[in-house]
Design an enzyme around this catalytic site. Structure first.
Site, PDB file in Angstrom:
ATOM      1  N   SER A 100       6.633  -0.855  -3.687  1.00 20.81           N
ATOM      2  CA  SER A 100       5.895  -1.331  -2.519  1.00 20.81           C
ATOM      3  C   SER A 100       6.807  -2.031  -1.517  1.00 20.81           C
ATOM      4  O   SER A 100       7.713  -1.420  -0.965  1.00 20.81           O
ATOM      5  CB  SER A 100       4.760  -2.249  -2.988  1.00 20.81           C
ATOM      6  OG  SER A 100       3.914  -2.600  -1.929  1.00 20.81           O
ATOM      7  N   ASP A 239       4.316  -0.911   4.865  1.00 22.39           N
ATOM      8  CA  ASP A 239       5.305  -1.340   3.872  1.00 22.39           C
ATOM      9  C   ASP A 239       5.901  -0.109   3.205  1.00 22.39           C
ATOM     10  O   ASP A 239       5.663   1.027   3.634  1.00 22.39           O
ATOM     11  CB  ASP A 239       4.678  -2.297   2.854  1.00 22.39           C
ATOM     12  CG  ASP A 239       3.578  -1.656   2.034  1.00 22.39           C
ATOM     13  OD1 ASP A 239       2.981  -0.664   2.505  1.00 22.39           O
ATOM     14  OD2 ASP A 239       3.304  -2.118   0.911  1.00 22.39           O
ATOM     15  N   ASP A 241       5.473   1.737   0.545  1.00 22.22           N
ATOM     16  CA  ASP A 241       4.654   2.866   0.079  1.00 22.22           C
ATOM     17  C   ASP A 241       3.438   3.089   0.961  1.00 22.22           C
ATOM     18  O   ASP A 241       2.569   3.901   0.635  1.00 22.22           O
ATOM     19  CB  ASP A 241       4.227   2.665  -1.374  1.00 22.22           C
ATOM     20  CG  ASP A 241       3.320   1.455  -1.573  1.00 22.22           C
ATOM     21  OD1 ASP A 241       3.411   0.514  -0.776  1.00 22.22           O
ATOM     22  OD2 ASP A 241       2.539   1.449  -2.539  1.00 22.22           O
ATOM     23  N   ASP A 243       0.721   1.410   1.720  1.00 24.71           N
ATOM     24  CA  ASP A 243      -0.657   1.028   1.415  1.00 24.71           C
ATOM     25  C   ASP A 243      -1.056  -0.246   2.154  1.00 24.71           C
ATOM     26  O   ASP A 243      -2.177  -0.723   2.024  1.00 24.71           O
ATOM     27  CB  ASP A 243      -0.890   0.889  -0.095  1.00 24.71           C
ATOM     28  CG  ASP A 243      -0.059  -0.212  -0.749  1.00 24.71           C
ATOM     29  OD1 ASP A 243       0.819  -0.795  -0.070  1.00 24.71           O
ATOM     30  OD2 ASP A 243      -0.275  -0.472  -1.948  1.00 24.71           O
TER      31      ASP A 243
END
Length: 445
Positions: A100, A239, A241, A243
């Site tokens: 992340s 960010d 990834d 999400d």
């Protein structure tokens, strides 16, 4: 659990999380989902752009196929796309390789169930038992060995889905996109250009080492400067990834997850689309947003920190929207998880539909100042039970008398107590937080 936290098995690559771990996780999941190769199973794997993601992708794929699962590789893609493809493609499960918003040298393995949600703890506990040598399994043989296939069409299906979630054209709008040199780099520009926006990109050239480095939703300053200098209508930062999403209005002001939830919830209520007039947030969301929502006839229902808890509350009661200050926003109608690009589309939809600039959408919100102190102690539980500390916390709450709040919570990963004080005046926040921290210092000796 020993290995899997709220966001999967995460840690420094080849130290905490190794290629052996990935292979063995894949091997066990292969055995588990094929019932020892007595039935067929298939999964998808996605990854972000950090260098070690390729190593973990190949290790997982090898383990899964040896366990009998057919593996479909999405390659570089976002966490929400893996959730979407897993559910819509009728796969048995999905895996996302990402840490992340963490630095490039960290990585993680997140397992997703067939419905697009985080895998239930009961399955993860079985994986951990295997990693600890408590379970014996067999490998697939002959024709039961799984195959490994590129599945780029899955990512393309996700892009098509995103563009189908709005009837509005974004033509005529200048939109800045900060992709954090992460997974959004392969998707966000395509989506916004298909919707007609004129896109201006930053941090969309990943090299395996620059993911999240001074960019993205955790370092919003560069997008603020970019939007103002280029005269853009709005900017969105994701960010690693993708999400999470933060927005920046035309004046360079930041719209964090709390403010995005506010403007989306108000818009949904106006259209009778906000179930029970409720927004699900965490205990960390700003009290100023809660007060602003109340003025609009909207209730904020709080959960513990973590999008996992927000998601569970939404599933249980069918609420329309929930999320975190950090930018994880879940729209029940469209997704099972936080989706940064989807969130950006929802914000753009409101801007276009109202024919207004983003700065006007949060004009009714006054955020409360806050002070947060992370206090490292030897025994967090003992400190919180200390009568002197309890009295300091109670006294601070009494002094605020409903005009602010005190939030004290233990870190789940280190011996740290997080002290958060919100009040209408910054000086009051700082004073009360420091008083509580001082009492903890005394109690922790």
């Amino acid at each position: 659990m020993k290995y899997f936290g709220t966001d999967g098995f995460r840690g420094k690559a080849n130290e905490v999380l190794t290629a052996d771990h990935a292979f063995n996780i894949g091997k066990f999941l292969g055995w588990y989902f094929t019932d020892g190769a007595h039935k067929k199973a298939s999964c998808v794997i996605g990854k972000d752009t950090r260098r070690s993601s390729y190593m973990f992708e190949y290790a997982l794929a090898a383990g899964l196929s040896s366990g009998g699962v057919d593996v479909n590789l999405l390659h570089v893609t976002t966490t929400p796309s893996v959730s979407y493809v897993t559910k819509s493609g009728d796969f048995d499960f999905g895996i996302m390789i990402t840490a992340s918003h963490n630095p490039f040298y960290d990585n993680g393995i997140k397992i997703i169930d067939k419905d697009g949600f985080k895998m239930e703890d009961a399955v993860l506990e079985k994986v951990e038992d295997y990693l600890d040598g408590k379970v014996e399994i067999t490998c697939a043989r002959n024709e039961n060995i799984g195959k490994i296939t590129d599945y780029i069409q899955g990512r393309n299906q996700y892009i098509s889905y995103l563009t189908s979630t709005t009837i509005h054209s974004f033509r005529g709008y200048k939109v800045g996109l900060d992709c954090a040199n992460g997974a959004a780099s392969s998707i966000a520009k395509t989506v916004f250009e298909m919707l007609g926006a004129r896109t201006y990109m930053i941090h969309d050239e990943p090299d395996g080492l620059n993911i999240n480095v001074d960019c993205g939703s955790t370092h919003i300053e560069s997008l603020q400067k970019f939007v103002v200098e280029k005269g853009l209508d709005v900017g969105f930062a994701f960010d690693g990834d993708a999400d999470r999403c933060f927005a920046v209005d035309e004046k360079g002001n930041v719209l964090d997850g709390d403010l995005i939830m506010y403007l989306c919830a108000v818009h949904m209520k106006e259209r009778n689309a906000l179930i029970d007039d409720t927004v699900v947030a965490t205990i960390a969301s700003n009290m100023g947003v809660e007060k602003a929502l109340e003025k609009q006839g909207i209730r904020m229902k709080r959960t513990p920190v973590g999008d996992k808890y927000v998601s569970l509350e939404m599933q249980e009661h069918g609420y329309s929207i929930g999320g975190e200050e950090s930018g994880h926003i879940i729209f029940n109608k469209y997704s099972t998880t936080g989706d940064g690009i989807l969130t950006a589309i929802r914000v753009m939809e409101i801007i276009v539909g109202k024919k207004t600039m983003p700065s006007f959408l949060t004009a009714g919100v006054t955020l409360f100042p806050k002070t947060q102190i992370n206090k490292r102690v030897q025994d967090a539980a003992a400190v919180l039970e200390n009568p002197v500390v309890k009295e300091a916390i109670d006294q601070a709450s009494l002094e605020l008398d409903g005009s602010g709040r005190v939030l004290i919570r233990k870190s789940g990963t280190e011996p740290v107590i997080r002290i958060l004080v919100e009040a209408r005046e910054e000086e009051v926040c700082r004073k009360l937080a420091e008083q509580i921290a001082a009492k903890m210092e005394e109690a922790g000796q």
